[in-house]
Structures are given as structure tokens and as C-alpha cells.
Design an enzyme around this catalytic site. Structure first.
Site, PDB file in Angstrom:
ATOM      1  CE1 TYR A  26       5.646 128.199 -30.850  1.00  0.00           C
ATOM      2  CE2 TYR A  26       6.787 126.091 -30.903  1.00  0.00           C
ATOM      3  CZ  TYR A  26       5.652 126.846 -31.130  1.00  0.00           C
ATOM      4  OH  TYR A  26       4.515 126.248 -31.626  1.00  0.00           O
ATOM      5  CD  GLN A  62       1.948 122.756 -35.254  1.00  0.00           C
ATOM      6  OE1 GLN A  62       2.158 123.540 -34.339  1.00  0.00           O
ATOM      7  NE2 GLN A  62       2.937 122.177 -35.933  1.00  0.00           N
TER       8      GLN A  62
END
Length: 354
Positions: A62, A185
Site C-alpha cells: 500500500y 477479505q
């Protein structure tokens, strides 16, 4: 019934207690062309934690690693009270085939890097980020179990993988006494309910708590898009460039904008924002433990947290479900047909508890 961030939920079949909304930190850093600078990211983190939030979601790549590095600083005084989740598999070094993927070398290298950045001795929850279709499931599971036994990871989980692979992995883990998967997820929202075909039912059956990402459908459900954005191009402004990106992912269509229209109608009836309504819908779906919310400003975050206080009427939920409904396809449609139910059950009345 209204919730708060400290109305904790158990994650999957574990005893781990997490907040009903997780803080997503893909916006921590500006390396991707949008996001929050360090001071603003710190305000987001503090706002979430001060309100009782304990579930933080990041990933090894990220914002090119800035998200983990910032969290390593922000969590210094809160580490033991937080549930830190990160992920592995995405490529670290272009040109190096082993710097990404689900295999053991990538797994161990990624975890060591995340531990250094996060300034911690252990990761609470490690997700396999993206399925690579090449690594044997036994290699993945044994590597994850080794990390758990070493104390570097406490729990393991999956993201962006086929339902049949995940269910097979859970069965193997159970049979061999390896660390079980406790969470899944996936992308899930009013504009993307594909997970209802197999992934969410599988998760419920196998004991995985679902933590949906993009619950606002890339911002479509927050009301920031209009029909004009159907033709947005890269020649537009910087904000439009991001809209064009989402349009390229199929998020901005006549169908999704029609869903957003109903979300706005329900929001007006409740005196809430469209974002709060969209998040609240995801929160109350069976199998969902904690949607992941992201924000670039504290005001956006506080607004999103208002989803915890939304109460729908039966009619409002029915309208949202109807406008966003998907065709489950075979074999679901066949098995739900009156003919098949009659053939299997006859006139017996059988109550389903799950």
C-alpha cells in the site's frame, strides 16, 4: 440497533475481538496520486482509535510501503490494544519474480519487511492478498503455520481467491492440524454482490469472518458520481482521473448509478448521508464481520462512522436489496426453483437455521 466501534465482534471461528468497522489505510500516503499526508493520516488514525476502534487494515505494498511505515509510528503507544492486519503476495521489486506471489520465499520475505515497517514483533492477522494460481496450497498453509508457530503471525486469512480453493485449504488445515483461516477479505457492496454466489456462503460454512473492502463501490455509493462521469476521460482534471480509473474497473455504469439513486433516496428519508446508508447495508449482511472504511480527511471518517447508527425499515432494506440484486446463476437458481424444492422436500416443512 445502533453500534459503536467498541461493540466488538468475533472474527470468524476465532476468539479475536474486532471493531465492526475496520480502518483501511490504503489512503495513508500520497504515492499513488491521492491519499493523506502523514499529519492528516495521523489524525485519521487518532480519530478512529479514540472512538474505540481497534481493527487496522494495511498491506505490504500500500502506497509503496508508506502505509505500513506510518502505522509503525502511529501504533507505538497502542500496539497491544490493536489488531493489525497486513497482506502479502503483491510484487515488491519489478523484474524479480520471487518478490511477489504466494510461495514460501515471498511469504517469509514479505512478513519480515512488514514487521520492520510496522515496528512490531508480530502481525495479528496476515492475509494472502491475491491468488497466484501457481503455488500449491500445502506450501501456502505450511508456510503460514510455520509463521504462527514462530510467533511472528497470530492468525491467517485469505483475500481475492476462488471459493473452492479457500474451502479446500480450510479442510487441509483442519485435517493436518495447521493454523486455520479465520477471515476472508473480498470486494463487496451494493454495486458488487458477486460474493453472495459462493464466497460468502463458503465463508459462513467454513468459519471465516468477511471483511469487505470497497463497501462504497469506489465512491459511487457516496453520491459523488453522476451520469456525466460515464464519459470521463484521462484529459479531465486530477479528480476526474481517479473517476476514470473507477470507470475502467466497471464501477461507473447505468446500473451502479441507478443503485446510487436509491441509496440517496433512502438516505434522504433517514436524514443520513448516502455513504452511511451504503455502509450500514453492508454491516447488516449475514457473514459480514467488519467492512473496511477508508478516508482522506477526519471529516470523511467521522461521517462514515455514522453508519453504525443507521436503522433501516423493512421496506428500505427491501428496496436496496431489489435494486442491487444479482442473478446467482447455476446451480443456485436451479436449486431455488419450486420444482426442485418439491422434488427434494416434497411437502415437508424443514426449517433452515443457518
Amino acid at each position: 440497533m445502533s453500534l459503536t466501534l467498541d461493540t466488538y465482534r468475533l472474527l470468524g471461528r476465532s476468539g479475536l475481538r474486532v471493531s465492526p468497522l475496520a480502518l483501511g489505510t490504503a489512503t495513508f500516503g500520497t504515492e499513488w496520486g491521492w491519499g493523506a499526508q502523514q499529519d492528516d493520516a495521523r489524525k485519521l488514525f487518532d480519530t478512529y482509535v479514540e472512538r474505540g476502534g481497534n481493527f487496522i487494515d494495511t498491506a505490504n505494498t500500500y502506497t509503496n510501503g508508506s502505509s505500513e511505515r506510518m502505522l509503525g509510528e502511529f501504533t507505538r503507544d497502542h500496539r497491544e490494544s490493536l489488531v493489525l492486519a497486513t497482506k502479502y503476495t503483491t510484487l515488491h521489486r519489478p523484474g524479480d519474480p520471487n518478490s511477489g506471489g504466494a510461495h514460501r520465499k515471498s511469504l517469509f520475505a514479505s512478513v519480515e519487511t512488514s514487521l520492520r515497517r510496522l515496528n512490531t514483533d508480530y502481525i495479528d492477522l496476515l492475509f494472502l492478498h491475491v491468488w497466484d494460481f501457481t503455488t500449491p496450497v500445502e506450501e501456502i498453509l505450511r508456510g503460514m503455520d510455520d509463521l504462527v508457530r514462530q510467533g511472528k503471525v497470530l492468525y491467517v486469512a485469505m483475500s481475492n481467491a476462488p471459493a473452492w480453493e479457500i474451502s479446500r485449504m480450510q479442510a487441509i488445515a483442519d485435517l493436518r492440524g495447521w493454523s486455520p483461516l479465520i477471515a476472508l477479505q473480498i470486494e463487496y457492496s451494493l454495486i458488487n454482490r458477486a460474493g453472495e454466489r459462493d464466497l460468502i456462503p463458503m465463508a459462513r460454512a467454513m468459519g471465516l469472518g468477511v471483511t469487505p473492502y470497497s463497501p462504497l463501490g469506489g465512491g459511487v455509493l457516496s453520491g459523488k458520481y453522476s451520469r456525466a462521469d460515464l464519459t470521463a476521460t484521462s484529459a479531465d482534471s486530477g479528480e476526474r482521473n481517479r473517476k476514470s480509473f473507477n470507470a475502467g474497473l466497471g464501477m461507473v455504469t447505468e446500473r451502479t448509478l441507478a443503485i446510487a439513486d436509491v441509496v440517496r433516496e433512502v438516505a434522504a428519508e433517514l436524514g443520513r448521508t448516502p455513504a452511511q446508508v451504503a455502509l450500514a447495508w453492508t454491516l447488516q449482511k449475514p457473514g459480514v464481520t467488519a467492512p473496511i472504511i477508508g478516508a482522506r480527511t477526519p471529516e470523511q471518517l467521522v461521517g462514515n462512522l455514522g453508519a453504525l447508527e443507521v436503522d433501516f425499515t423493512v421496506d428500505q432494506l427491501a428496496r436496496l436489496d431489489k435494486v442491487s440484486a444479482i442473478d446467482l446463476g447455476y446451480p443456485h437458481d436451479l436449486l431455488a426453483s419450486d420444482h426442485i424444492r418439491t422434488v427434494v422436500k416434497g411437502d415437508l416443512k424443514i426449517e433452515t437455521r443457518r
